[in-house]
Design a protein around this motif. Sequence first.
Motif, short mmCIF file in Angstrom:
data_model
loop_
_atom_site.label_atom_id
_atom_site.label_comp_id
_atom_site.label_asym_id
_atom_site.label_seq_id
_atom_site.Cartn_x
_atom_site.Cartn_y
_atom_site.Cartn_z
N ARG A 248 -2.21 23.12 31.79
CA ARG A 248 -3.36 23.76 32.44
C ARG A 248 -3.33 23.50 33.94
O ARG A 248 -2.98 22.40 34.38
CB ARG A 248 -4.67 23.19 31.88
N HIS A 249 -3.73 24.50 34.70
CA HIS A 249 -3.97 24.31 36.13
C HIS A 249 -5.41 23.83 36.25
O HIS A 249 -6.36 24.60 36.25
CB HIS A 249 -3.77 25.63 36.88
N ALA A 250 -5.56 22.52 36.32
CA ALA A 250 -6.91 21.93 36.28
C ALA A 250 -6.88 20.51 36.81
O ALA A 250 -5.83 19.87 36.89
CB ALA A 250 -7.44 21.94 34.84
N ASP A 251 -8.05 20.02 37.17
CA ASP A 251 -8.24 18.62 37.49
C ASP A 251 -8.28 17.83 36.18
O ASP A 251 -8.86 18.29 35.19
CB ASP A 251 -9.57 18.47 38.24
N TYR A 252 -7.66 16.66 36.18
CA TYR A 252 -7.65 15.89 34.93
C TYR A 252 -9.06 15.58 34.45
O TYR A 252 -9.31 15.42 33.24
CB TYR A 252 -6.85 14.59 35.10
N ARG A 253 -10.01 15.51 35.40
CA ARG A 253 -11.38 15.19 35.03
C ARG A 253 -12.07 16.31 34.27
O ARG A 253 -13.18 16.14 33.74
CB ARG A 253 -12.18 14.84 36.30
N ASP A 254 -11.42 17.49 34.20
CA ASP A 254 -11.99 18.63 33.47
C ASP A 254 -11.52 18.67 32.01
O ASP A 254 -11.92 19.57 31.27
CB ASP A 254 -11.61 19.94 34.16
N VAL A 255 -10.70 17.72 31.59
CA VAL A 255 -10.26 17.68 30.19
C VAL A 255 -11.42 17.19 29.33
O VAL A 255 -11.95 16.09 29.54
CB VAL A 255 -9.04 16.74 30.03
N THR A 256 -11.82 18.01 28.39
CA THR A 256 -12.97 17.67 27.53
C THR A 256 -12.53 17.12 26.17
O THR A 256 -13.31 16.43 25.51
CB THR A 256 -13.86 18.90 27.31
N GLU A 257 -11.31 17.43 25.74
CA GLU A 257 -10.83 16.92 24.45
C GLU A 257 -10.74 15.39 24.49
O GLU A 257 -10.45 14.79 25.52
CB GLU A 257 -9.47 17.50 24.11
N ARG A 258 -10.95 14.78 23.33
CA ARG A 258 -10.86 13.31 23.22
C ARG A 258 -10.06 12.95 21.98
O ARG A 258 -9.56 13.81 21.28
CB ARG A 258 -12.25 12.69 23.16
N GLY A 259 -9.92 11.64 21.75
CA GLY A 259 -9.25 11.18 20.56
C GLY A 259 -7.73 11.31 20.61
O GLY A 259 -7.08 11.39 19.56
N PHE A 260 -7.14 11.34 21.81
CA PHE A 260 -5.69 11.44 21.91
C PHE A 260 -5.04 10.15 21.38
O PHE A 260 -5.56 9.05 21.57
CB PHE A 260 -5.27 11.68 23.35
N ASP A 261 -3.87 10.32 20.79
CA ASP A 261 -3.11 9.16 20.32
C ASP A 261 -2.42 8.44 21.48
O ASP A 261 -2.15 7.24 21.39
CB ASP A 261 -2.05 9.59 19.30
N ALA A 262 -2.13 9.17 22.54
CA ALA A 262 -1.42 8.60 23.68
C ALA A 262 -1.75 9.38 24.95
O ALA A 262 -2.02 10.59 24.89
CB ALA A 262 0.09 8.62 23.44
N VAL A 263 -1.73 8.66 26.06
CA VAL A 263 -1.92 9.28 27.38
C VAL A 263 -0.81 8.78 28.29
O VAL A 263 -0.55 7.58 28.37
CB VAL A 263 -3.29 8.92 28.00
N SER A 264 -0.15 9.71 28.98
CA SER A 264 0.84 9.34 29.99
C SER A 264 0.33 9.79 31.36
O SER A 264 -0.18 10.89 31.51
CB SER A 264 2.20 9.96 29.69
N SER A 265 0.47 8.90 32.32
CA SER A 265 0.13 9.18 33.72
C SER A 265 1.35 8.80 34.53
O SER A 265 1.59 7.63 34.81
CB SER A 265 -1.09 8.37 34.15
N ILE A 266 2.16 9.80 34.90
CA ILE A 266 3.46 9.56 35.55
C ILE A 266 3.40 10.13 36.97
O ILE A 266 3.57 11.33 37.19
CB ILE A 266 4.60 10.21 34.75
N GLY A 267 3.12 9.25 37.93
CA GLY A 267 3.12 9.68 39.32
C GLY A 267 1.82 10.29 39.81
O GLY A 267 1.82 10.98 40.83
N LEU A 268 0.73 10.05 39.12
CA LEU A 268 -0.57 10.59 39.57
C LEU A 268 -1.40 9.55 40.31
O LEU A 268 -2.13 9.88 41.26
CB LEU A 268 -1.36 11.12 38.37
N THR A 269 -1.30 8.30 39.92
CA THR A 269 -2.19 7.27 40.45
C THR A 269 -2.13 7.17 41.97
O THR A 269 -3.13 6.86 42.61
CB THR A 269 -1.83 5.90 39.83
N GLU A 270 -0.97 7.48 42.57
CA GLU A 270 -0.83 7.41 44.03
C GLU A 270 -1.77 8.38 44.74
O GLU A 270 -2.07 8.20 45.93
CB GLU A 270 0.61 7.75 44.43
#
Length: 423
Positions: A248-270
């Motif tokens: 999706r072309h979206a801000d991560y804060r717009d994700v409404t789904e929950r209950g994921f088994d895993a989350v990867s954040s690769i190169g965003l924190t910067e």
Amino acid sequence: MTISVGEAFERILGRDAGMRVVAWDGSSGGPDDGLTIRLHSPRAVSYLLTAPGELGAARAYLQGELSIDGMDEANPYEVLKHLGVDVSARLPAWRDLRDLVGVVRSTGLTVPELPPEETPGQLRRLASGLRHGRQRDAEAISHHYDVGNDFYEHVLGPSMTYTCAVFETPETTLEDAQFAKYDLVARKLGLEPGMRLLDVGCGWGGMVRHAVKHYGVTALGVTLSLAQATWAREAIRRDGLEGRAEVRHADYRDVTERGFDAVSSIGLTEHIGVKNYPAYFRFLRDHLRDEGRLLNHCITRPDNKHPGLPTRGFINRYVFPDGELTGSGHIVEVMEDAGLEVKHHENLREHYALTLAAWSANLAKHWDDCVALAGLRRARVWGLYLAGSRVGFEDNGVQLHQVLATRTSAAGASGYPLRPSFT
């Protein structure tokens, strides 16, 4: 008697700096066997004196007012390694001040025109909102990532992966190393068929597609870059992954789904701002199920002395507007305070130096095409950025850390194995 421009720079830098300065008027200063820097007009001095250090030098170089003998503009690594990460000017002796003032007057010091590729400073950026507000974040991401997918294909190679790879040996190919990075992340997350993965800041969808193809999960990726999202969707369609992979072309804060088994954040924190870390990691935790795992992969400082200090100078103005780095210890602290249990922590600094070397080689190989796509100044920015960053990782000026954590249940269940398979 007023000294020459070359003599002035020799007094400022010192003869032991290993640099010889040759000015447009024929004057020179510094050792004959040093690195030769050429100033092509008085404007070069204006750039250097109005922004001492790397920013002024970069401006002069990008505008064609400064050059260095023997420097490969596509891959200036050897020159930057010779200069080191910090070449500091010396304060002149009191007896030299009058002569130096005379040199400044004689060159007609002005406020020079800035290269159009440079973003404005922090105060001028306030017009687009406070740092790390949604609008300003979107503009910062667009500045860097929307340079064009064709350009990135030349630099990054077929994987279209713009994060640190994992090398088995220094001779490992970039493509194999990027595959290994995605596979390492997948194994750390414990991905299995039927799981749901959220990849925030997903870029061109490399992790999303790898996890779906090789681990049988369904995956959602989000990116603020429209160019990235467009490319990723086409890759998903081409690979026959529609229905299981989505970008999706979206801000991560717009994700409404929950209950994921895993989350990867690769190169965003910067990109999100250190002050936003608590809310960021709480958001990611809240979108995991109990016993789900989070893998955070990001560039860090080698210490924890200056949390929240924005990047400045050349990188801030030309590469990553509003970028911020902190130490890995601070990241671990915030993750734990957000209710995550840290299970594994790894520094891949040397791997990023090898990754940058491979990207620099790609840029040099496709230099003419990259110049045609982005313009000479933008291509030169990338030459400086990739080679300079490589020096920084080699010299331990910056690091790359992966931190793995779980959303441990209230009863203390983490779902984490006693002997994980990735170690």
